[in-house]
Design a protein around this motif. Structure first.
Motif, PDB file in Angstrom:
ATOM      1  N   CYS A  90     -16.261  19.525 -38.108  1.00 24.28           N
ATOM      2  CA  CYS A  90     -17.331  20.371 -38.655  1.00 24.28           C
ATOM      3  C   CYS A  90     -17.044  20.568 -40.150  1.00 24.28           C
ATOM      4  CB  CYS A  90     -17.400  21.711 -37.921  1.00 24.28           C
ATOM      5  SG  CYS A  90     -16.085  22.849 -38.342  1.00 24.28           S
ATOM      6  N   ALA A  91     -18.038  21.065 -40.852  1.00 23.94           N
ATOM      7  CA  ALA A  91     -17.941  21.169 -42.317  1.00 23.94           C
ATOM      8  C   ALA A  91     -16.741  22.001 -42.758  1.00 23.94           C
ATOM      9  CB  ALA A  91     -19.234  21.780 -42.857  1.00 23.94           C
ATOM     10  N   VAL A  92     -16.565  23.165 -42.127  1.00 26.97           N
ATOM     11  CA  VAL A  92     -15.518  24.084 -42.602  1.00 26.97           C
ATOM     12  C   VAL A  92     -14.133  23.488 -42.391  1.00 26.97           C
ATOM     13  CG1 VAL A  92     -14.526  26.387 -42.254  1.00 26.97           C
ATOM     14  CG2 VAL A  92     -16.998  26.099 -42.280  1.00 26.97           C
ATOM     15  N   VAL A  93     -13.926  22.852 -41.231  1.00 29.32           N
ATOM     16  CA  VAL A  93     -12.617  22.230 -40.955  1.00 29.32           C
ATOM     17  C   VAL A  93     -12.353  21.127 -41.981  1.00 29.32           C
ATOM     18  CG1 VAL A  93     -11.428  20.706 -39.304  1.00 29.32           C
ATOM     19  CG2 VAL A  93     -12.559  22.806 -38.510  1.00 29.32           C
ATOM     20  N   TRP A  94     -13.366  20.280 -42.217  1.00 28.41           N
ATOM     21  CA  TRP A  94     -13.166  19.184 -43.166  1.00 28.41           C
ATOM     22  C   TRP A  94     -12.957  19.703 -44.587  1.00 28.41           C
ATOM     23  CZ3 TRP A  94     -16.053  17.309 -47.404  1.00 28.41           C
ATOM     24  CH2 TRP A  94     -15.571  16.098 -47.909  1.00 28.41           C
ATOM     25  N   LEU A  95     -13.696  20.704 -44.984  1.00 28.38           N
ATOM     26  CA  LEU A  95     -13.524  21.262 -46.337  1.00 28.38           C
ATOM     27  C   LEU A  95     -12.089  21.765 -46.519  1.00 28.38           C
ATOM     28  CD1 LEU A  95     -16.798  23.371 -46.911  1.00 28.38           C
ATOM     29  CD2 LEU A  95     -15.945  21.554 -48.416  1.00 28.38           C
ATOM     30  N   ILE A  96     -11.609  22.534 -45.548  1.00 29.79           N
ATOM     31  CA  ILE A  96     -10.258  23.097 -45.661  1.00 29.79           C
ATOM     32  C   ILE A  96      -9.211  21.978 -45.683  1.00 29.79           C
ATOM     33  CG2 ILE A  96      -8.508  24.471 -44.462  1.00 29.79           C
ATOM     34  CD1 ILE A  96     -10.812  26.301 -43.493  1.00 29.79           C
ATOM     35  N   VAL A 127     -13.317  29.757 -47.303  1.00 28.17           N
ATOM     36  CA  VAL A 127     -12.382  30.519 -48.158  1.00 28.17           C
ATOM     37  C   VAL A 127     -11.863  31.765 -47.449  1.00 28.17           C
ATOM     38  CG1 VAL A 127     -14.044  31.994 -49.407  1.00 28.17           C
ATOM     39  CG2 VAL A 127     -11.950  31.216 -50.553  1.00 28.17           C
ATOM     40  N   ARG A 128     -12.644  32.315 -46.521  1.00 26.71           N
ATOM     41  CA  ARG A 128     -12.157  33.429 -45.722  1.00 26.71           C
ATOM     42  C   ARG A 128     -11.070  32.939 -44.736  1.00 26.71           C
ATOM     43  NH1 ARG A 128     -13.301  37.842 -48.228  1.00 26.71           N
ATOM     44  NH2 ARG A 128     -14.756  39.373 -47.362  1.00 26.71           N
ATOM     45  N   ALA A 129     -11.316  31.724 -44.212  1.00 23.47           N
ATOM     46  CA  ALA A 129     -10.357  31.180 -43.232  1.00 23.47           C
ATOM     47  C   ALA A 129      -9.060  30.751 -43.915  1.00 23.47           C
ATOM     48  CB  ALA A 129     -10.975  30.004 -42.489  1.00 23.47           C
ATOM     49  N   LEU A 167     -22.585  34.581 -50.551  1.00 22.24           N
ATOM     50  CA  LEU A 167     -22.482  34.431 -52.005  1.00 22.24           C
ATOM     51  C   LEU A 167     -21.571  35.503 -52.583  1.00 22.24           C
ATOM     52  CD1 LEU A 167     -23.138  33.113 -54.679  1.00 22.24           C
ATOM     53  CD2 LEU A 167     -25.335  34.344 -54.710  1.00 22.24           C
ATOM     54  N   GLU A 168     -21.653  36.707 -52.066  1.00 21.36           N
ATOM     55  CA  GLU A 168     -20.785  37.797 -52.579  1.00 21.36           C
ATOM     56  C   GLU A 168     -19.322  37.497 -52.258  1.00 21.36           C
ATOM     57  OE1 GLU A 168     -21.484  40.165 -54.644  1.00 21.36           O
ATOM     58  OE2 GLU A 168     -19.472  41.024 -54.596  1.00 21.36           O
ATOM     59  N   ILE A 169     -19.060  36.999 -51.064  1.00 24.02           N
ATOM     60  CA  ILE A 169     -17.676  36.638 -50.694  1.00 24.02           C
ATOM     61  C   ILE A 169     -17.152  35.564 -51.657  1.00 24.02           C
ATOM     62  CG2 ILE A 169     -16.338  35.319 -48.974  1.00 24.02           C
ATOM     63  CD1 ILE A 169     -17.965  36.833 -46.799  1.00 24.02           C
ATOM     64  N   VAL A 170     -17.972  34.579 -51.927  1.00 24.68           N
ATOM     65  CA  VAL A 170     -17.550  33.470 -52.789  1.00 24.68           C
ATOM     66  C   VAL A 170     -17.333  33.953 -54.225  1.00 24.68           C
ATOM     67  CG1 VAL A 170     -18.374  31.289 -53.793  1.00 24.68           C
ATOM     68  CG2 VAL A 170     -18.558  31.665 -51.339  1.00 24.68           C
TER      69      VAL A 170
END
Ligand code: RIB
Ligand code: CA
Length: 336
Positions: A120-126, A152-154, A193-196
């Motif tokens: 998934c996107a988040v796993v690959w990004l990290i 970025v939270r993960a 967006l606020e988290i980022v």
């Protein structure tokens, strides 16, 4: 050639994302490491499919993987009282594929020789960012920020790996089509967006203020088409079809329609930072759930009470440089 820009694009492929994707794959100063999809313009199933079609159209399926990401925003759809609770945007009944690409006429019949990747996107990004060197990869986010916020939270350790986070999002003097004061990507997922913005990335915000000033006209689109390649034809069609979007209708009944190809301008700024007229700013997002939910707000305090900037905010852009970049990339690709 100078080192290529290693980039990852996070997209919610509709028409302007598609223009940016094609240019990212044609401009040989970019090394597109992969693309992550997110729900936004359409549900993520369709934004993923549209992204796959663009990779296939540019014949980059052996080099560019597509990784499906979040369909829904972090929070905004949970409350029945918010407009976002209607997301994902309903698929218009009876509209055939190419859904979300505003019926660009020249998209080839999908062969779908390529499929989305398993990760998934988040796993690959990290994984990809953690494996990179510090400041090695530029992240170009042109959809709602859900995937980037989750990543970025993960694993906040990805922050120093990102050379620059370029976000198409936000607005100061404009609004998108779904809110009285918020740009669409920010509106879909305000909390993301606020988290980022608080995560510590080196962030460049490319808001509607910049993208509307770098507009393309229908005659510009025909100048692009005149390069005379299938990619030029596709870009011209995508631009003209985007120009029929509701937010642009009737803006200048006398003159030519001004078509803001938002996502492509964000990408252009990676190669030509000078395309943006920018200022250091402290930007936050209204996450209070009222009328201004998703609005980006610049902190205007000055002097000793001025806050630390958390981004560079583009309040304008160089339309001619943007347009000449598009024509140059297409022309160079023709000669190859
Ligand atoms: O407000 C414009 C942005 O919203 C663009 O990225 C467009 O593709 C949509 O995602
Ligand atoms: Ca987009």
């Amino acid at each position: 050639m100078a080192d290529k820009h290693k980039i990852i694009m996070d997209v919610d492929t509709g028409s302007d994302d598609a223009v940016a994707l094609i240019l990212a794959m044609l401009d040989d100063t970019f090394d597109l490491l992969g693309v992550t999809s997110v729900g936004g313009n359409l549900e993520v199933k369709l934004t993923t499919e549209n992204t796959l079609r663009m990779v296939e159209f540019c014949e980059k399926q052996d080099r560019v993987g597509v990784y499906r990401g979040a369909d829904l925003p972090l929070v905004s759809t949970l409350l029945p009282t918010t407009a976002q609770s209607q997301l994902p945007l309903p698929r218009r009944e009876g509209v055939s594929v190419p859904e979300g690409l505003h019926h660009a006429a020249h998209i080839p019949t999908p062969k779908f020789t390529i499929k989305e990747q398993d990760d998934c996107a988040v796993v690959w990004l990290i994984h990809t960012l953690r494996a990179a060197g510090d400041g090695e990869i530029t992240l170009v986010a042109v959809g709602p920020l859900t995937n980037i916020a989750l990543a970025v939270r993960a694993d906040p350790r990805i922050v120093p790996k990102v050379k620059e986070l370029v976000i198409m999002g936000g607005a100061e003097q404009y609004a998108g089509s779904n809110s009285m004061c918020a740009e669409f990507n920010a509106w879909v997922d305000p909390e993301a967006l606020e988290i980022v913005l608080q995560a510590g990335f080196k962030t460049t915000l490319v808001p509607l203020d910049a993208t509307f000033s770098a507009y393309i006209t229908p005659s510009d689109a025909e100048r692009i088409r005149a390069v005379g390649t299938p990619q030029a034809d596709m870009l011209a069609d995508l631009i003209l079809k985007y120009g029929t979007a509701s937010m642009l209708k009737g803006i200048d009944p006398e003159g030519e329609t001004h078509i803001p190809i938002h996502d492509a301008l964000a990408l252009c700024s990676v190669r030509y930072p000078q395309v943006l007229k920018r200022k250091a700013a402290c930007c936050h997002v209204d996450i209070s759930g009222g009328h201004a939910y998703g609005q980006t707000i610049l902190d205007r305090r000055r002097g000793e009470s001025a806050p630390e900037p958390n981004c560079e905010f583009a309040f304008g852009a160089d339309r001619e440089l943007f347009l000449s970049w598009i024509v140059d990339v297409l022309t160079k690709a023709k000669g190859e």
